[in-house]
Structure formats: C-alpha cells, structure tokens
Design a protein around this motif. Structure first.
Motif, PDB file in Angstrom:
ATOM      1  N   HIS A  22       0.697  -1.200  -0.115  1.00  0.00           N
ATOM      2  CA  HIS A  22      -0.021   0.044  -0.065  1.00  0.00           C
ATOM      3  C   HIS A  22       0.829   1.508  -0.021  1.00  0.00           C
ATOM      4  CE1 HIS A  22      -2.984  -2.877   1.324  1.00  0.00           C
ATOM      5  NE2 HIS A  22      -3.936  -2.097   0.571  1.00  0.00           N
ATOM      6  N   HIS A  26       1.567   1.959  -5.148  1.00  0.00           N
ATOM      7  CA  HIS A  26       0.081   1.783  -5.050  1.00  0.00           C
ATOM      8  C   HIS A  26      -0.776   2.919  -5.335  1.00  0.00           C
ATOM      9  CE1 HIS A  26      -4.034   0.346  -3.982  1.00  0.00           C
ATOM     10  NE2 HIS A  26      -3.951   1.159  -3.118  1.00  0.00           N
ATOM     11  N   HIS A  55      -5.422   8.661  -0.545  1.00  0.00           N
ATOM     12  CA  HIS A  55      -6.388   7.847  -0.025  1.00  0.00           C
ATOM     13  C   HIS A  55      -6.023   6.920   0.947  1.00  0.00           C
ATOM     14  CE1 HIS A  55      -4.965   4.596  -2.816  1.00  0.00           C
ATOM     15  NE2 HIS A  55      -5.667   3.863  -2.136  1.00  0.00           N
ATOM     16  N   ASP A  56      -4.597   6.457   0.915  1.00  0.00           N
ATOM     17  CA  ASP A  56      -4.219   5.683   1.936  1.00  0.00           C
ATOM     18  C   ASP A  56      -3.110   6.264   2.917  1.00  0.00           C
ATOM     19  OD1 ASP A  56      -5.554   3.313   1.325  1.00  0.00           O
ATOM     20  OD2 ASP A  56      -4.080   2.440   0.044  1.00  0.00           O
ATOM     21  N   ASP A 124      -9.127   1.131  -6.756  1.00  0.00           N
ATOM     22  CA  ASP A 124      -8.352   0.596  -5.663  1.00  0.00           C
ATOM     23  C   ASP A 124      -8.483  -0.945  -5.623  1.00  0.00           C
ATOM     24  OD1 ASP A 124      -6.875   0.896  -3.197  1.00  0.00           O
ATOM     25  OD2 ASP A 124      -8.628   0.776  -2.166  1.00  0.00           O
TER      26      ASP A 124
END
Ligand SMILES: [Fe+2]
Ligand SMILES: [Fe+2]
Length: 213
Positions: A22, A26, A55-56, A124
């Motif tokens: 992640h 990614h 987003h992460d 995702d």
C-alpha cells in the motif's frame, strides 16, 4: 494557485512507512486507473487525482492501532486539513474527502455516494487483481513464509498467515470475488479482463506444478 506536487510530496511522506503493498507505488497505480476510468465515466479528474494520491495516507496509523482506527475515515480528515492548507477550494476539499472516506466500503453502511467515490473504489480494488494482483499476492505469500503453490489441498480449509497462505489461497478466498464488487461499468470491464487473466494464470501454474505443461 494550489500545486499538485505539494500534495504528492505530502502523500509520499505519509506512505514511506508502508513500502509494501500500500505504499506510494500503489497510490500511483490507483491514480492512473482513476484517470482511465474517470475519463470513460465522465468524472471530475482533478478530484480523482487528489483522492487517489491521498486515499491511503493513514494506513500507518491503522496498522499501529492494530486495526482499531480506520484509515479511510482518518485519511479523509487528514486530507481535508492538507488540501485546505495547500489552498484548495472548500468544495474540492469536500469532494476529495468524501471519496477517501468511502474507499474502503465493505458492503454495509453508506457506500461511495458520488461518481468520483465510485471510481476511486473501483480503481483501488482493481489494483488487487490481474497481473498486479498476482504479483502482490506472491509478495505477501513470501512475507508470511508460504509455499509457492498448493493445488493438491483444499485451500479454503487452510488458515491465513500459515505455510498454506499462498497466492492461490488469496485468489480463492478473496481476489476471485473482486470483479463482482465493481461499481462502474468501466471498472467492471477492466475487472473482467483482469479476472480472466488470473484464472488462466493459476490454471497454468497448477499444470506446470503437476508436470503437465
Ligand atoms: Fe485503503
Ligand atoms: Fe489503496
């Protein structure tokens, strides 16, 4: 005028702690998929670009809390603060934040409500399947010390983090279901192609392991 490079730099710094599945690579793959799907679906590409990069960003916090904290919710809050700081307008900030908050939707509660949120969700998930998904699954299997392949046993009766937690187990338990979770037509099309590739790959892997190919 807000500068996208500032956002990317901030995201990269947050993702440094997660060099594995992640990390920033990614986020970059998800960003490219978001452009592809977003263009086909007529979504707002600026919102998507920002959402994909960020987003992460709170995965490290979720990991450190042993899964108690949710990286989607935390990430949405941190993205709000960052984007506001970098001078983005309140509407863009709100729309990006909504995408991040719902990207981890697991089938209950409020799902991705906007087109951009649905595109980020699909992008995702798509990064977990296809050739990339297979690669990621083998990297993970190596990390937990699993075997290369185990076609002779029922992988559904084996446990996670064991010697039998192979890439094929990951495919059987999780990855083969991803194509049915897509929320956009373009995502579905891409997922079907990636799914077919995984099927063909594991079929061939089994044949090779059994000495038939
Ligand atoms: Fe995530
Ligand atoms: Fe992600």
């Amino acid at each position: 005028m807000p500068d996208l490079n500032q956002v990317k730099e901030a995201a990269r710094r947050c993702l440094q702690a997660d060099p594995g599945s992640h990390g920033w690579d990614h986020a970059e793959r998800v960003r490219r998929l978001c452009q592809h799907i977003g263009e086909a679906e007529g979504a707002d590409l600026q919102v998507l670009e920002l959402a994909a990069c960020l987003h992460d960003i709170c995965r490290a916090e979720e990991k450190a809390s042993g899964g108690v904290l949710c990286h989607a919710r935390l990430g949405a809050e941190r993205a709000c603060r960052l984007l506001h700081e970098f001078g983005y307008d309140p509407e863009t900030v709100q729309r990006v934040s909504e995408c991040i908050a719902s990207h981890r939707f697991r089938g209950s509660g409020v799902g991705p409500a906007t087109l951009e949120a649905r595109v980020l969700f699909d992008a995702d998930k798509l990064d977990a399947i296809g050739a990339v998904g297979i690669g990621r699954a083998f990297v993970f299997a190596a990390e937990v010390g699993a075997r290369l392949h185990n076609p002779e046993i029922d992988v559904l009766k084996t446990s996670a983090y064991s010697r039998e937690d192979t890439a094929y187990r990951e495919f059987s338990v999780k990855l083969r279901k991803v194509k049915d979770q897509m929320l956009t037509a373009t995502g579905r099309k891409l997922a079907e192609r990636r799914h077919d590739f995984m099927l063909a790959f594991f079929e061939r892997l089994t044949r090779e392991v059994l000495g038939k190919e």
